[in-house]
Design an enzyme around this catalytic site. Structure first.
Site, PDB file in Angstrom:
ATOM      1  N   ASP A 271       0.859  -1.175   0.000  1.00 20.63           N
ATOM      2  CA  ASP A 271       0.000   0.000   0.000  1.00 20.63           C
ATOM      3  C   ASP A 271       0.899   1.230   0.000  1.00 20.63           C
ATOM      4  O   ASP A 271       2.086   1.161   0.352  1.00 20.63           O
ATOM      5  CB  ASP A 271      -0.920  -0.012   1.221  1.00 20.63           C
ATOM      6  CG  ASP A 271      -2.202   0.777   0.983  1.00 20.63           C
ATOM      7  OD1 ASP A 271      -2.241   1.587   0.039  1.00 20.63           O
ATOM      8  OD2 ASP A 271      -3.174   0.582   1.739  1.00 20.63           O
ATOM      9  N   GLU A 633     -17.975   9.863   4.488  1.00 21.96           N
ATOM     10  CA  GLU A 633     -17.370   8.577   4.864  1.00 21.96           C
ATOM     11  C   GLU A 633     -16.380   8.259   3.750  1.00 21.96           C
ATOM     12  O   GLU A 633     -16.748   8.050   2.602  1.00 21.96           O
ATOM     13  CB  GLU A 633     -18.431   7.495   5.023  1.00 21.96           C
ATOM     14  CG  GLU A 633     -19.431   7.363   3.897  1.00 21.96           C
ATOM     15  CD  GLU A 633     -20.381   6.191   4.105  1.00 21.96           C
ATOM     16  OE1 GLU A 633     -20.173   5.369   5.015  1.00 21.96           O
ATOM     17  OE2 GLU A 633     -21.355   6.092   3.346  1.00 21.96           O
TER      18      GLU A 633
END
Length: 889
Positions: A271, A633
């Protein structure tokens, strides 16, 4: 059979680069994988130490002397390709999971892969290879388990259940890669391996301790399915530590499970900044060289480094330092590089395995792609309640209210291209689907969910045609290919730009499109000019989203984004606009590599209560479109507003102004139908008690509004099912940072949810005949469960038949668990026999010690419209297994 030579031996042999035709190599290597490794070894053998180090980053520079183009492994396609052309935007993954339709998700992924290859072709034509979004791999799907409803990125996943996530994830991977995983169309990269599931605020430094049981029972099954069954060619390791080791330096994850138990042969990518986190945030390594060594020795092949976004030089130096200090060996480096170049050979980026047909950019956004987006959106919608208000009558008078009624940004969800296909709001969808209805729209008040892209229809270029005039200006001096560490900001601020545009053209709207322009620098200034022409008079919020931009309205400064940062909410101002009036606008953006902005607006009401009351007075039914947005969100945002912080939620309740609106709307005495748009569970207790109908719509993609309208009007019979448990409050759950599964998800939650996992209604009814169970008592033989399903209603419809197992009373087994699902399309009165074949792995559970096994004892199997305690049609039966079995990891 002669064993294939080792990667190191191939490298030392100095195999010729691209020299041997595929057919001629067949006798030597035997498989495509071995052939690609042979050719990759030849490439690696010709590289200098510096070239090798540079190829280990996500931005792999070109090697002109070997004819190797640049390549950027950073490519996203979570639910649609992301590029510089209007790509097809499908429902957010949580909505795709709600379809419970693996073949459909397979088709969706296949279309995305086609559009990604089209973008790759465009990048070759424009010389943009090496930029984000141009590669033939994708960092998708996200198959983390949505264990807690507060997690802002849970919308990217396939829900809370490991079995459903595994099945949908496999469908996405095989659809993306194509029928031959050895020669994939696009290499899929399931992520984030492993355990990663919020909070966003702690992801870079969290040390997550997970029991052996929860690891094998919850966090790893979908990844195993992705690697072992779907044969994903890549995998992405996560930011967090797992039981003390960073996920990208985890022996247990990357060696014991991935390489040894699962036999993974592909490449591992980190990542972004997960490798630098090993030193910077986890303090697991003392310096950059030891951090990259820890990752490489565990099995990471490609490091995503956020500094590549600023073309920073020297990012490969830690690998050279690690080599010089003997922290890693040349063999470690070469093995990683062979895996990477082998992947580029097999996906067709490099030509050594024979020609691959190029996909023309013109296929992107094709009509049949949009039709599939509509179909997927329709199947994702979940009817949660219907007291007879639905479907709406063809000539109904409808009041459409709520902040998301006319919204389009909400449709896209996160990890989506701003340049998706033309979005259709619920309001516009109702107008299209119900031409005989009378629709009254009441704009909502100002709120955090505001901000939709201004469409081409509201823009006029100086020549009177739709859109805006765009002028691109290159720098006066050619920027460096790489910037010395720490100098990017000062160097780009000092850049000046030419006075004559290098490109002048009309564009549909404001957005970053420069990647399709070969002669525009990666560093440029763009100015859009024209007129804003409102379709209706009223109060509007108007402004920009993104960074590095400013706007003039009628020649005067209006918005400046200098204080905005990535993932901020739009910067908007409120003003009154007149229908049809031309408002001169000028928007300027300075772009450095990947920055971009959008022109945003939202029609609002200065007195929303009065507007809603007036609309309701003229209507038979009220449709309220409420919910959240993926800007609230989200992933690690700076946003902190009531109910949201840093991308995560702090409550399951709808925003206060929306709840107040719903209560006032219900008091007006008309049936209230609620359409919820959100990427995570919200508290629908009030709606369940007071609304006449509820439709969960998720973030449904570009055609989402039409899909909602088709369901509301009855043109489409709803068939989606919840891939999540909808709770009343976070107070019913363990702390967000507690990764134990006790008390979470339908498998271990002991309370009463508002709506349970697997729940969903239809406009027709279904009935199941008693189950027939064929079980020998030997776990190794598996079990077959059969029944007959009948449409006992008056309308055609699709049923999602779900199979759940209740296990022997052994510590570690879940309360109940999904182990099968099928979509069945039936006409009124039609019946169909269906069966489920349960393998030993389907029958298995995990002991407290973390051992997966089929336990001997009594089982209960249920097949029906939802879980056995849902109140919907379900049939159950018992069987026993006398002889259990232990299964491999």
């Amino acid at each position: 059979m002669t064993a294939a030579p080792s990667l190191r031996a191939l490298i030392l042999a100095g195999a010729a680069v691209f020299a041997v035709p595929l057919a001629a190599q067949a006798d030597d290597a035997g498989t495509v994988m071995a052939q690609s490794e042979r050719q990759a070894a030849g490439i690696v053998a010709k590289l200098t130490p510096q070239e090798k180090a540079d190829q280990l980053l996500n931005v792999a520079p070109a090697i002109p002397r070997l004819g190797i183009p640049g390549y950027n492994w950073w490519t996203e396609s979570l639910h649609g390709a992301m590029g510089t052309l209007p790509t097809t935007n499908f429902p957010e993954p949580i909505g795709l999971a709600a379809t419970f339709d693996a073949p459909l998700v397979h088709d969706v992924a296949n279309i995305i892969s086609v559009e990604m290859r089209g973008l790759h072709t465009l990048a070759r034509q424009t010389g943009r290879l090496g930029r984000i979004g141009t590669g033939l791999d994708t960092w998708s799907p996200n198959i983390n388990i949505f264990r807690d409803p507060r997690w802002g990125r849970g919308q990217e996943t396939y829900g809370e259940d490991p079995f459903l996530t595994g099945e949908i994830g496999k469908a996405f991977i095989t659809g993306m890669q194509g029928p031959d995983p050895a020669r994939p169309n696009i290499i899929a990269t399931p992520k984030h391996y492993a355990v990663h599931s919020g909070p966003e605020s702690t992801r870079h430094h969290a040390n997550v301790y997970v029991s052996r049981h929860d690891m094998e029972d919850t966090y790893l099954p979908a990844f195993r399915a992705a690697i072992v069954d779907a044969k994903a060619g890549s995998i992405m390791c996560a930011y967090n530590r797992v039981n003390g080791q960073p996920a990208c330096a985890s022996d247990d994850l990357l060696k014991t499970h991935l390489r040894d138990a699962w036999g993974f042969k592909g490449y591992v990518v980190s990542d972004c900044d997960a490798v630098t986190d090993i030193k910077r945030n986890h303090h697991y390594a003392p310096d950059a060289a030891t951090a990259v060594a820890a990752a490489m020795r565990a099995g990471v092949d490609s490091e995503c480094n956020g500094a590549t976004l600023s073309d920073t030089a020297g990012l490969g130096q830690p690998y050279l330092d690690a080599l010089n200090r003997n922290l890693i060996t040349q063999s470690d480096v070469d093995t990683a590089l062979v895996r990477l170049f082998s992947a580029r050979l097999r996906n067709g980026d490099l030509p050594g395995l024979g020609p691959r047909a190029a996909i023309a950019p013109s296929v992107i956004g094709a009509p049949d792609h949009g039709a599939l987006a509509l179909k997927a959106a329709e199947k994702s919608l979940v009817l949660l309640k219907n007291d007879g208000a639905l479907p709406l009558k063809p000539h109904a008078r409808i009041a459409v209210i709520g902040p998301l009624a006319d919204a389009t940004r909400v449709l896209r969800g996160n990890y989506s291209s701003t340049l998706s296909g033309p979005p259709i709001s619920v309001l516009e969808g109702l107008r299209q689907a119900m031409p005989g209805a009378t629709i009254h729209h009441a704009p909502f008040t100002e709120t955090f969910t505001d901000g939709d892209r201004v469409p081409t229809a509201a823009l006029i270029a100086p020549d009177g045609k739709p859109g805006l005039l765009a002028r691109y200006y290159n720098p006066t001096q050619t920027p460096p290919a790489r910037f010395a560490p720490g100098t990017f900001d000062s160097a780009t601020k000092a850049m000046t730009f030419q006075t004559r545009p290098v490109v002048t053209r009309r564009e549909a709207d404001v957005s970053g499109r420069s990647l399709d322009l070969a002669n525009v620098s990666d560093h440029h200034r763009v100015v859009w000019t024209g007129f804003l022409v409102p379709p209706e008079s009223g109060t509007y919020r108007l402004g920009l989203s993104g960074s590095n931009g400013e706007m003039l309205l009628d020649g005067k400064p209006f918005v400046d984004l200098k204080n905005s940062r990535w993932n901020s909410l739009p910067t908007m101002k409120t003003l009154t606009l007149e229908k049809g009036k031309r408002y001169p606008i000028e928007i300027m953006m300075t772009s450095h590599i990947n920055t971009g902005i959008d022109l945003m607006w939202k029609r609002v009401s200065p007195d929303a209560d009065a507007a809603i009351a007036a609309a309701a007075a003229q209507s038979d039914v009220i449709v309220a479109v409420v919910g959240l947005t993926s800007d609230l969100e989200a992933e690690e945002t700076p946003v902190k507003v009531p109910g949201f912080e840093g991308g995560d939620k702090t409550t399951l309740d709808l925003p206060a102004e929306q709840l107040a609106m719903l209560e006032k709307a219900r008091a007006l005495g008309k049936p209230l139908v609620i359409v919820a748009m959100n990427g995570s569970p919200i508290n629908l207790a009030w709606a369940k008690d007071h609304a006449a109908g509820i439709v969960e719509a998720w973030y449904p993609g570009q055609n989402g509004g039409l899909a909602v309208a088709n369901v509301l009007s009855g043109k489409t019979n709803p068939s989606g099912r919840l891939p999540l448990t909808f709770y009343r409050s976070v107070d019913e759950l363990p702390p967000f940072g507690d990764y134990s599964m006790a008390g979470r998800t339908y498998r271990y939650f002991t309370g009463t949810p508002v709506y349970g996992f697997g729940y969903g209604l239809s406009y027709t009814q279904f009935a199941y005949e008693p189950l027939q169970v064929q079980a020998s008592g030997d776990a190794a033989q598996g079990v077959r469960v059969s029944t007959t399903l009948r449409n006992s209603g008056q309308r055609a419809g699709e049923e999602v038949a779900q199979l759940y197992l209740d296990f022997p009373d052994v510590p570690g087994t879940p309360r109940i668990a999904l182990r099968g699902f099928q979509r069945v399309d039936l006409k009124p009165g039609e019946s169909r026999a269906i069966s489920f074949d349960l393998s030993p792995r389907d029958l298995s559970a995990v002991s407290l010690e973390g051992v997966r096994q089929v336990f001997p004892g009594a089982y209960r199997v249920s097949v029906g419209s939802a879980q056995p305690d849902s109140g919907l049609p379900v049939q159950s039966a018992d069987f026993a297994i006398a002889t259990g079995v232990t299964l491999p990891k």
